[in-house]
Motif scaffolding. Structure first.
Motif, PDB file in Angstrom:
ATOM      1  N   LEU A 112     -80.021  30.047  11.780  1.00  0.00           N
ATOM      2  CA  LEU A 112     -80.332  28.715  12.291  1.00  0.00           C
ATOM      3  C   LEU A 112     -81.715  28.221  11.889  1.00  0.00           C
ATOM      4  O   LEU A 112     -81.929  27.026  11.777  1.00  0.00           O
ATOM      5  N   ASP A 145     -72.903  23.200  14.756  1.00  0.00           N
ATOM      6  CA  ASP A 145     -73.433  22.415  15.863  1.00  0.00           C
ATOM      7  C   ASP A 145     -72.334  21.751  16.684  1.00  0.00           C
ATOM      8  O   ASP A 145     -72.606  21.096  17.699  1.00  0.00           O
ATOM      9  N   ARG A 165     -79.459  21.202   7.178  1.00  0.00           N
ATOM     10  CA  ARG A 165     -79.814  21.835   8.444  1.00  0.00           C
ATOM     11  C   ARG A 165     -81.314  21.676   8.702  1.00  0.00           C
ATOM     12  O   ARG A 165     -82.119  21.654   7.761  1.00  0.00           O
TER      13      ARG A 165
END
Length: 423
Positions: free
Chosen positions: A201, A61, A32
């Motif tokens: 995130l 995603d 990520r």
């Protein structure tokens, strides 16, 4: 009802994980954006014990924009939390057997559905990627306004009820359900979508939690167990479609569970900003029981907040015990403690804004299967600060049938409905 949880892309998978007592916590995915650099810095600062644990969703995603009539260009700008909650809301309508067209309310006059949307969201750090790009001279737009998590659904599905995103930290998705029920009762909408979403995130979240001392040293949420030093963040998304019971029965809906009542309050001033208040928690549970119109003695299971901290869990049990003190004498066939208690966090970690919808979903699945699943997963030893012998509660240690309570005065024959509380 619909949702996605760590190592459980469907609710059927989620039930299998819960029933088996699986540990769904894993190391952070280094593929990520930003996490590989975070790992390098965290290793330098903390050594081999660097904070790297969490419950993670796969393919956060991934999104089908054209299904929702969103251009691929616009979809790339949307916060993944917004995209994920939109997909889950659609799946929730599918589970209920509704389409946007079938939700249309003739009284609104323009094919809108009298449906509210209430979404719990806490972390809003996706836009930090755009800030990093600006520092390096790159111009990029990132949409990360949390109001849009709810309003996007109302817009795309043509829903005319209240539409709001709320942030009350770990209670966000439960608070969303509470407000949705209140809106239906007030006549502001005929139905409501409610739930929450939580994604990790940007690695700055882990930096903050590590510096504040919130993270468990061994990467496990030891709910009600010995050795708890903090919590483990988890990703999750979930939603329910709510409707008055009499209308749901009249319309032939499939009903997973019934919300009898709810209540909210605040701890006020305590010994510290993050220290819970057992008096306020007892008042809260009493208020919820009063709103539901049920006696605490009829509740066979409590899905607790249960973060697994040495301080928080005993305070929560103390508050529950005080609230249950005036309950009618419990009735169980086998003489065991009247009420089982557990926490989904032992399985998947703490889903923060989506923690409440994870708890509700676990309770609904247990009701559906008539089974209680284990919560004491990482050690057989209870938190030594817990004095459960003087309470009506027992931590659920293994999978077992969820027996219906024996009704008072029935001579042990009649069985009442299964009921649960969610804290």
């Amino acid at each position: 009802i619909s949702g996605r949880y760590p190592k459980a892309p469907t609710l059927a998978d989620f039930w299998d994980r819960l029933l088996a007592g699986d540990d769904c916590v894993d190391e952070i995915p280094l593929d990520r954006p930003g996490y590989r650099r975070y790992a390098e810095l965290a290793r330098e600062k903390f050594g081999d014990q660097w904070p790297r644990w969490g419950g993670f969703l796969d393919d956060v995603d991934a999104f089908d924009p054209q299904f929702f009539h969103i251009s691929p260009r616009d979809a790339r700008l949307l916060d993944p939390q917004e995209r994920l909650f939109l997909t889950t809301a659609w799946e929730t309508l599918e589970d209920a057997g509704y389409t946007p067209a079938s939700l249309a309310d003739p009284e609104l006059g323009d094919e809108r559905g009298s449906v509210g949307v209430f979404a719990g969201v806490t972390y809003n750090n996706y836009q930090m990627f755009a800030g990093g790009d600006l520092d390096e001279g790159r111009w990029r737009i990132v949409g990360s306004q949390t109001f849009s998590v709810a309003n996007r659904i109302s817009h795309l599905l043509n829903l005319g009820g209240p539409s709001l995103t709320l942030d009350t930290a770990c209670s966000s998705s439960l608070y969303a359900i509470h407000l949705a029920v209140a809106a239906i009762r007030r006549g502001e909408c005929a139905m409501a979508l409610a739930g929450g979403v939580n994604l990790s995130l940007h690695p700055s979240k882990y930096v903050m939690l590590a510096e504040a001392g919130f993270l468990a040293e061994d990467g496990r949420c030891r709910a009600f167990a010995e050795g708890g030093t903090g919590y483990v963040p988890a990703e999750a998304v979930g939603a329910v479609l709510l409707k008055p019971l009499d209308r749901a029965l009249a319309d032939g809906d499939r009903i997973h569970a019934v919300i009898k009542g709810s209540a909210v309050n605040s701890d006020g001033r305590t010994y510290g900003y993050g220290v819970p208040n057992p008096v306020a928690q007892a008042e809260l549970v009493r208020a919820a029981l009063a709103d539901a119109g049920v006696d605490a003695g009829s509740i066979g299971y409590v899905e607790a907040h249960g973060t697994g901290t040495s301080l928080g869990d005993p305070i929560e049990v103390r508050g529950l015990t005080e609230a249950y003190a005036d309950a009618a004498a419990p009735h169980r066939r086998d003489g065991r403690p009247a009420c089982a208690i557990g926490s989904v966090k032992a399985t998947m970690g703490h889903a923060e804004a989506a923690a409440g919808i994870a708890q509700v979903t676990k309770v609904v699945l247990q009701l559906r299967h008539g089974t209680l699943v284990p919560s004491l997963l990482h050690t057989p030893e209870l938190n030594p600060n817990l004095d459960l012998d003087s309470t009506p509660f027992a931590v659920q240690r293994e999978s077992a049938p969820w027996e219906r309570p024996v009704l008072p005065g029935s001579g042990g024959a009649a069985a009442g409905p299964r009921r649960a509380g969610v804290s």
